[in-house]
Design a protein around this motif. Structure first.
Motif, mmCIF file in Angstrom:
data_model
loop_
_atom_site.group_PDB
_atom_site.id
_atom_site.type_symbol
_atom_site.label_atom_id
_atom_site.label_comp_id
_atom_site.label_asym_id
_atom_site.label_seq_id
_atom_site.Cartn_x
_atom_site.Cartn_y
_atom_site.Cartn_z
ATOM 1 N N GLY A 74 0.785 -1.221 0.000
ATOM 2 C CA GLY A 74 0.000 0.000 0.000
ATOM 3 C C GLY A 74 0.820 1.276 0.000
ATOM 4 O O GLY A 74 0.270 2.378 -0.029
ATOM 5 N N ASN A 75 2.153 1.123 0.036
ATOM 6 C CA ASN A 75 3.054 2.284 0.102
ATOM 7 C C ASN A 75 2.651 3.238 1.213
ATOM 8 O O ASN A 75 2.682 4.466 1.058
ATOM 9 C CB ASN A 75 3.108 3.027 -1.234
ATOM 10 C CG ASN A 75 3.879 2.273 -2.310
ATOM 11 O OD1 ASN A 75 3.943 2.719 -3.428
ATOM 12 N ND2 ASN A 75 4.494 1.141 -1.984
ATOM 13 N N SER A 76 2.275 2.691 2.356
ATOM 14 C CA SER A 76 1.847 3.494 3.498
ATOM 15 C C SER A 76 2.973 3.568 4.527
ATOM 16 O O SER A 76 3.222 2.606 5.250
ATOM 17 C CB SER A 76 0.601 2.879 4.136
ATOM 18 O OG SER A 76 0.291 3.550 5.332
ATOM 19 N N MET A 77 3.616 4.729 4.589
ATOM 20 C CA MET A 77 4.711 4.902 5.537
ATOM 21 C C MET A 77 4.243 4.769 6.986
ATOM 22 O O MET A 77 4.845 4.019 7.756
ATOM 23 C CB MET A 77 5.408 6.250 5.319
ATOM 24 C CG MET A 77 6.619 6.451 6.205
ATOM 25 S SD MET A 77 7.973 5.301 5.834
ATOM 26 C CE MET A 77 8.544 6.032 4.307
ATOM 27 N N ALA A 91 15.060 10.147 9.370
ATOM 28 C CA ALA A 91 14.151 9.771 10.450
ATOM 29 C C ALA A 91 14.497 10.565 11.693
ATOM 30 O O ALA A 91 15.647 10.950 11.900
ATOM 31 C CB ALA A 91 14.259 8.279 10.740
ATOM 32 N N ASN A 92 13.473 10.816 12.504
ATOM 33 C CA ASN A 92 13.657 11.501 13.762
ATOM 34 C C ASN A 92 13.045 10.630 14.851
ATOM 35 O O ASN A 92 11.820 10.487 14.913
ATOM 36 C CB ASN A 92 12.988 12.877 13.726
ATOM 37 C CG ASN A 92 13.210 13.660 14.997
ATOM 38 O OD1 ASN A 92 13.063 13.136 16.106
ATOM 39 N ND2 ASN A 92 13.552 14.933 14.846
ATOM 40 N N GLN A 93 13.893 10.041 15.673
ATOM 41 C CA GLN A 93 13.418 9.112 16.697
ATOM 42 C C GLN A 93 12.524 9.804 17.724
ATOM 43 O O GLN A 93 11.559 9.220 18.204
ATOM 44 C CB GLN A 93 14.602 8.435 17.388
ATOM 45 C CG GLN A 93 14.195 7.329 18.319
ATOM 46 C CD GLN A 93 15.385 6.568 18.868
ATOM 47 O OE1 GLN A 93 16.537 6.890 18.610
ATOM 48 N NE2 GLN A 93 15.117 5.538 19.635
ATOM 49 N N LYS A 94 12.824 11.054 18.051
ATOM 50 C CA LYS A 94 12.029 11.764 19.064
ATOM 51 C C LYS A 94 10.605 12.044 18.587
ATOM 52 O O LYS A 94 9.642 11.855 19.315
ATOM 53 C CB LYS A 94 12.717 13.071 19.461
ATOM 54 C CG LYS A 94 13.968 12.851 20.287
ATOM 55 C CD LYS A 94 14.583 14.166 20.706
ATOM 56 C CE LYS A 94 15.859 13.904 21.497
ATOM 57 N NZ LYS A 94 16.516 15.143 21.905
ATOM 58 N N SER A 95 10.463 12.480 17.333
ATOM 59 C CA SER A 95 9.123 12.810 16.819
ATOM 60 C C SER A 95 8.439 11.604 16.186
ATOM 61 O O SER A 95 7.232 11.617 15.984
ATOM 62 C CB SER A 95 9.224 13.930 15.781
ATOM 63 O OG SER A 95 9.843 13.460 14.590
ATOM 64 N N GLY A 96 9.226 10.589 15.842
ATOM 65 C CA GLY A 96 8.663 9.416 15.179
ATOM 66 C C GLY A 96 8.452 9.616 13.692
ATOM 67 O O GLY A 96 7.875 8.763 13.018
ATOM 68 N N HIS A 97 8.933 10.731 13.158
ATOM 69 C CA HIS A 97 8.762 11.020 11.730
ATOM 70 C C HIS A 97 9.794 10.246 10.910
ATOM 71 O O HIS A 97 10.978 10.243 11.233
ATOM 72 C CB HIS A 97 8.912 12.512 11.456
ATOM 73 C CG HIS A 97 8.779 12.862 10.019
ATOM 74 N ND1 HIS A 97 7.568 12.917 9.374
ATOM 75 C CD2 HIS A 97 9.709 13.165 9.091
ATOM 76 C CE1 HIS A 97 7.759 13.223 8.108
ATOM 77 N NE2 HIS A 97 9.052 13.391 7.916
#
Length: 114
Positions: free
Chosen positions: A13-16, A61-67
């Protein structure tokens, strides 16, 4: 044996967000299996996949924000090699690149089954 089949759906689904959530869930499960193996001392944990789906490339990636920033290359299965990792007694037999059909044979050998 445990299968995290929903990771495959995230790739198709190409859903990140879905893919990241499923990977985190799988990571937690593997952590629990490793803790059990440490406690038990006789358990071999093998982690692999039957194929890769989506061709995800993580760009940042940002581990703190989860992005997580990334791109999918396809909605189908790819030929990208999948990791094989093992922990516990006999783990040395499951290192490097191994054809999936060989994994069961190696397990049988360790169990003394012909």
């Amino acid at each position: 044996m445990v299968e995290e089949a929903k990771i495959d759906g995230g790739g198709h689904g190409n859903s990140m967000p879905f893919t990241v959530t499923e990977y985190l869930s799988f990571d937690k499960l593997v952590g629990q299996a490793l803790a059990y193996a440490d406690q038990d001392g006789e358990t071999l944990v093998i982690v692999t996949s039957d194929h890769e789906t989506g061709g995800l490339v993580v760009l940042d990636a940002n581990q703190k924000s989860g992005h997580v920033l990334g791109n999918f290359a396809t909605t189908d299965h790819t030929g990208i090699p999948v990791p094989l990792a093992a922990y516990g007694p006999g783990a040395e037999h499951f290192q490097g690149f191994v054809d999936n059909s060989e994994i069961a044979k190696k397990i049988y050998q360790l169990l003394g089954i012909k």
